[in-house]
Scaffold this active site. Structure first.
Site, short mmCIF file in Angstrom:
data_model
loop_
_atom_site.label_atom_id
_atom_site.label_comp_id
_atom_site.label_asym_id
_atom_site.label_seq_id
_atom_site.Cartn_x
_atom_site.Cartn_y
_atom_site.Cartn_z
N GLU A 72 -1.08 -2.17 -10.30
CA GLU A 72 -1.63 -3.05 -11.33
C GLU A 72 -2.56 -2.30 -12.29
O GLU A 72 -2.86 -2.81 -13.36
CB GLU A 72 -2.35 -4.25 -10.69
CG GLU A 72 -3.75 -3.99 -10.11
CD GLU A 72 -3.77 -3.13 -8.86
OE1 GLU A 72 -2.72 -2.99 -8.20
OE2 GLU A 72 -4.85 -2.60 -8.53
N LYS A 73 -2.97 -1.11 -11.92
CA LYS A 73 -3.79 -0.31 -12.83
C LYS A 73 -3.04 -0.03 -14.13
O LYS A 73 -3.62 0.01 -15.20
CB LYS A 73 -4.20 1.00 -12.16
CG LYS A 73 -5.07 0.77 -10.95
CD LYS A 73 -5.26 2.04 -10.15
CE LYS A 73 -6.12 1.79 -8.92
NZ LYS A 73 -5.45 0.91 -7.91
N ASN B 21 -4.85 5.73 -6.56
CA ASN B 21 -5.71 6.26 -5.50
C ASN B 21 -5.01 7.34 -4.68
O ASN B 21 -5.66 8.12 -3.98
CB ASN B 21 -6.26 5.14 -4.61
CG ASN B 21 -5.16 4.41 -3.84
OD1 ASN B 21 -4.06 4.92 -3.64
ND2 ASN B 21 -5.44 3.18 -3.43
N VAL C 135 -11.85 1.36 -14.58
CA VAL C 135 -12.45 0.42 -13.65
C VAL C 135 -12.18 0.95 -12.25
O VAL C 135 -11.03 1.21 -11.89
CB VAL C 135 -11.84 -0.99 -13.77
CG1 VAL C 135 -12.44 -1.93 -12.73
CG2 VAL C 135 -12.07 -1.56 -15.17
N TYR D 84 4.95 -3.51 -8.57
CA TYR D 84 3.76 -4.25 -9.01
C TYR D 84 3.98 -4.96 -10.35
O TYR D 84 3.26 -5.89 -10.68
CB TYR D 84 2.59 -3.28 -9.16
CG TYR D 84 1.91 -2.96 -7.85
CD1 TYR D 84 2.46 -2.06 -6.95
CD2 TYR D 84 0.69 -3.55 -7.51
CE1 TYR D 84 1.83 -1.75 -5.76
CE2 TYR D 84 0.05 -3.24 -6.33
CZ TYR D 84 0.61 -2.35 -5.45
OH TYR D 84 -0.03 -2.05 -4.27
N GLU E 109 0.84 -1.20 0.00
CA GLU E 109 0.00 0.00 0.00
C GLU E 109 0.88 1.25 0.00
O GLU E 109 2.04 1.20 0.38
CB GLU E 109 -0.88 0.02 1.25
CG GLU E 109 -1.88 -1.10 1.34
CD GLU E 109 -3.04 -0.94 0.38
OE1 GLU E 109 -3.18 0.16 -0.20
OE2 GLU E 109 -3.80 -1.90 0.21
N SER F 185 -13.46 0.61 -8.05
CA SER F 185 -14.34 0.03 -7.04
C SER F 185 -14.46 0.98 -5.85
O SER F 185 -15.52 1.14 -5.27
CB SER F 185 -13.83 -1.34 -6.59
OG SER F 185 -12.45 -1.30 -6.42
N ASN F 186 -13.34 1.62 -5.53
CA ASN F 186 -13.34 2.51 -4.37
C ASN F 186 -13.34 3.97 -4.83
O ASN F 186 -12.29 4.59 -4.99
CB ASN F 186 -12.11 2.19 -3.51
CG ASN F 186 -11.88 3.20 -2.41
OD1 ASN F 186 -12.82 3.84 -1.91
ND2 ASN F 186 -10.62 3.38 -2.02
#
Ligand SMILES: *[C@@H]1O[C@H](CO)[C@@H](O)[C@H](O)[C@H]1NC(C)=O
Ligand SMILES: *[C@@H]1O[C@H](CO)[C@@H](O)[C@H](O)[C@H]1NC(C)=O
Ligand SMILES: *[C@@H]1O[C@H](CO)[C@@H](O)[C@H](O)[C@H]1NC(C)=O
Length: 344
Positions: free
Chosen positions: A237-238, A228, A174, A150, A119, A176-177
């Site tokens: 990985e994005k 993020n 994409v 990564y 993180e 999610s958060n």
């Protein structure tokens, strides 16, 4: 040479040999602090807590059988604590209380404790209570003792030329958060008022199954590889998976361009900061998508490189054995909290 002399000489030779063998064995043991396994040194790595509660079953010789890393004994049986050369603790499980440090167990003097997190500092939490406990760090940062990015580019081994997947959507994301306070959310909001952006994931109520992600994204000219949080080396990985493996051109939001260029060719991505405004970025994306030759030039690097991702946590852990001899023999992170917040 008479028989007696000859025998004496043999005894002498044997003694010298015994001395050399035992000396080199103990010397090797002294410098590396490794456990000896039938004369061969093997590093024992104990995974104290699996990241995100994924308990994988390990093969008997996981590192050799799966990744061809020799002399590496990767285990997750906590009763092997006293024999372990290295013990790995994943930050999130320490922070959320799923696991505790074994402070009650006698700690072998040569044993190294590894603080492991992928993180960014924004999401590692307060680490002040972990000062003076860890010897090595294992993170995505390039200056960690064990640096585990990564992904990375490796010389191309795939045969034939790279084929760019057919495109039909201009830009995709994409997420999610979704948090409106994130810088990436603001950029997305202005961008989508100017160009069509197809959004997938929990937030958009368009979740994708794991096996749908790459085929879906591959149809997009551009992928918004928006991190993020913005930190040096925090390239996730994005970029490697969602954008590169899908065969699309990443539009990145993250650390400065120069930091990306330490990992990937400068003509493989578009950086949000390259533009004075989001409007200019939108115009550029529109133009690029309709200029095939120029668009295709963003894939030129693919004739020289393949994208390498880590397949599993074990693969990352086995890496420790490969660099073990080069890791600092004595080290203590007295102020882990400050270290975790530094920018390399
Ligand atoms: C863990 O190791 C101990 C001691 O070597 C052994 O008795 C035990 O069966 C092992 N547990 C598992 C789950 O392998
Ligand atoms: C790959 O591309 C090069 C240059 O674009 C071309 O000369 C070559 O024939 C292609 N090879 C294959 C196997 O398609
Ligand atoms: C590892 O860290 C512990 C805790 O700070 C320390 O006592 C120990 O001496 C360190 N070991 C080495 C080999 O640096």
């Amino acid at each position: 040479m008479d028989f007696k002399k000859c025998r004496k000489f043999h005894v002498f030779l044997v003694l010298v040999l015994v001395f050399v063998i035992s000396y080199s064995a103990s010397y090797k043991w002294l410098i590396s602090g490794r456990t000896q396994d039938a004369g061969r040194s093997k590093v024992t790595i104990l995974i104290w807590s699996w990241p995100v509660r994924v308990i994988s079953t390990l093969r008997k010789d996981e590192c050799w059988d799966s990744y061809h890393v020799p002399d590496c004994n990767l285990v997750n049986n906590r009763s092997l604590f006293s024999q372990a050369d290295v013990v790995i603790y994943h930050n999130r499980e320490l922070q959320n209380g799923v696991t505790k440090l074994p402070l009650d167990l006698p700690r072998p003097p040569a044993q190294k404790w590894v603080w492991f997190s992928l993180e960014s500092p924004t999401h590692n939490g307060d680490l002040r209570r972990y000062g003076g406990l860890f010897n090595w760090t294992m993170t995505y940062q390039s200056d960690a003792d064990i640096s585990v990015p990564y992904g990375k580019l490796v010389p191309r081994r795939t045969k034939g030329n790279y084929t760019i997947p057919a495109k039909k959507t201009l830009a995709c994301w994409v997420v999610s958060n979704y948090q409106s306070s994130h810088k990436r959310s603001k950029v997305y909001m202005s961008l989508k008022s100017l160009i069509p952006v197809e959004v997938y994931g929990r937030w958009a109520n368009k979740p994708l199954n794991h096996d749908q992600v790459l085929p879906t994204i591959s149809q997009c000219y551009f992928y918004l590889a928006f991190e993020n949080s913005v930190h040096t080396d925090y390239i996730t990985e994005k970029l490697w998976y969602n954008a590169f493996l899908a065969g699309t051109v990443p539009v990145v939001l993250g650390p400065p361009r120069a930091n990306y260029e330490a990992y990937i060719p400068k003509d493989s991505f578009i950086h949000v900061d390259d533009f004075a405004s989001i409007k200019e970025l939108a115009t550029f994306l529109n133009e690029l998508a309709s200029d095939k030759e120029r668009y295709d030039s963003y894939f030129r690097w693919r004739s020289d490189y393949d994208v390498k991702r880590y397949h599993s946590w074990s693969e990352r852990f086995c890496k420790i054995c490969e660099i073990y001899e080069r890791l600092p023999p004595r080290k203590i992170y007295d102020d882990l909290d400050s270290w975790s917040r530094h920018e390399p």
